[in-house]
Structure formats: structure tokens, C-alpha cells
Design a protein around this motif. Sequence first.
Motif, mmCIF file in Angstrom:
data_model
loop_
_atom_site.group_PDB
_atom_site.id
_atom_site.type_symbol
_atom_site.label_atom_id
_atom_site.label_comp_id
_atom_site.label_asym_id
_atom_site.label_seq_id
_atom_site.Cartn_x
_atom_site.Cartn_y
_atom_site.Cartn_z
ATOM 1 N N GLY A 50 0.762 -0.730 0.001
ATOM 2 C CA GLY A 50 0.342 -0.164 -0.243
ATOM 3 C C GLY A 50 0.748 1.266 0.199
ATOM 4 N N GLN A 51 2.197 1.394 -0.707
ATOM 5 C CA GLN A 51 2.687 2.175 0.018
ATOM 6 C C GLN A 51 3.244 2.862 -1.488
ATOM 7 N N ASP A 52 2.539 2.032 -2.093
ATOM 8 C CA ASP A 52 3.320 2.220 -3.270
ATOM 9 C C ASP A 52 3.028 3.769 -3.870
ATOM 10 N N VAL A 53 3.777 3.721 -4.935
ATOM 11 C CA VAL A 53 4.043 5.562 -5.567
ATOM 12 C C VAL A 53 3.788 6.465 -6.995
ATOM 13 N N LEU A 54 2.202 6.669 -7.234
ATOM 14 C CA LEU A 54 1.250 6.508 -8.679
ATOM 15 C C LEU A 54 2.700 7.557 -9.645
ATOM 16 N N GLN A 55 3.763 6.720 -10.560
ATOM 17 C CA GLN A 55 4.472 7.423 -11.646
ATOM 18 C C GLN A 55 3.263 8.544 -12.927
ATOM 19 N N THR A 56 3.844 9.522 -12.623
ATOM 20 C CA THR A 56 2.586 9.817 -13.547
ATOM 21 C C THR A 56 4.121 10.965 -14.464
ATOM 22 N N ASN A 57 3.435 11.606 -15.900
ATOM 23 C CA ASN A 57 3.983 12.343 -16.806
ATOM 24 C C ASN A 57 5.393 11.294 -17.236
ATOM 25 N N LYS A 58 5.187 9.897 -17.465
ATOM 26 C CA LYS A 58 6.284 9.030 -17.365
ATOM 27 C C LYS A 58 5.942 8.962 -19.526
ATOM 28 N N GLU A 59 5.455 9.632 -20.208
ATOM 29 C CA GLU A 59 5.025 9.121 -21.709
ATOM 30 C C GLU A 59 5.541 9.130 -22.425
ATOM 31 N N SER A 60 6.963 9.895 -22.206
ATOM 32 C CA SER A 60 8.020 10.563 -22.870
ATOM 33 C C SER A 60 9.631 9.270 -23.064
ATOM 34 N N VAL A 61 9.321 8.799 -21.877
ATOM 35 C CA VAL A 61 10.597 7.860 -20.546
ATOM 36 C C VAL A 61 10.966 7.095 -21.968
ATOM 37 N N ALA A 62 12.133 7.134 -22.630
ATOM 38 C CA ALA A 62 12.982 6.014 -22.948
ATOM 39 C C ALA A 62 14.091 5.595 -22.094
ATOM 40 N N ILE A 63 14.769 4.306 -22.420
ATOM 41 C CA ILE A 63 15.551 3.314 -22.020
ATOM 42 C C ILE A 63 16.647 3.395 -23.003
ATOM 43 N N LEU A 64 17.842 4.134 -21.183
ATOM 44 C CA LEU A 64 18.527 4.811 -22.275
ATOM 45 C C LEU A 64 19.500 3.271 -22.073
ATOM 46 N N LYS A 65 20.000 2.504 -21.144
ATOM 47 C CA LYS A 65 20.705 0.908 -21.790
ATOM 48 C C LYS A 65 19.972 0.106 -20.671
ATOM 49 N N ILE A 66 20.268 -0.987 -20.883
ATOM 50 C CA ILE A 66 19.861 -2.155 -19.840
ATOM 51 C C ILE A 66 21.887 -2.844 -20.003
#
Length: 120
Positions: free
Chosen positions: A50-66
Amino acid sequence: MAKMPIPTDITLHQKSRQLSLSYDAQHFHLSAEYLRVHSPSAEVQGHGPGQDVLQTNKESVAILKIEPVGHYAIKIYFDDGHDSGLFTWDYLYELATQYEHKWQTYLQRLQQAGFQRSTV
């Protein structure tokens, strides 16, 4: 308890901002946004139920590397600076196979909190 499959192939598609996962005959494509908002990090999940934090405004996020972490996980570096939390093989398979449910739940939570996703 049965162990979840280990991906046979993981491919980062930076242009489309997708991560492809292959498991023998199964193939999944997960967006950077989906992975970012479901990061296993304490910053996103919290430190308990129950402590999770809703993430907003992540539509444009990209992955730099894995990067591989041992023989059990990957670390994903997102372009918004987020890079904590390890995506274990079990968690990646859960995200892939439960995509529709998890994505719809996320969209409902955004709506209930009064946020609207922008079209990218």
C-alpha cells in the motif's frame, strides 16, 4: 513453486522505446513507460504493501541502456534519471504476461488521481 522462465532474448529498441522479451515461443514488447511506472524500486513500490507511489508524466520516458545483473535480473537506466530497482526474470515475466491487467489498472489509477496521459 515453479520458477518462471528466463528470457532467451532481450532487445532494446531505442527508437520505438520498447523492450522485446523472447521466451522460446513467446514474444513480448513492453514500452519504456510501462516498465518505468512498474519499476520494482522502493521509489515506485514503496517499502511495504500500500505504499506504492503513482508515477505520472512518464509517456516520453526512454530507456538509455540495460545491464545484466548476475544470472537473475537486468538493471534498466531510464532517461529521467531513474535507475534503481532490479528487474528479475520472475518480475519481467510477470510484467509481460500480465501486461493488459497491469496497464489497465495503471490507467485507472491515473484517472482516479485526476491525471491524464499526454499523447506522445
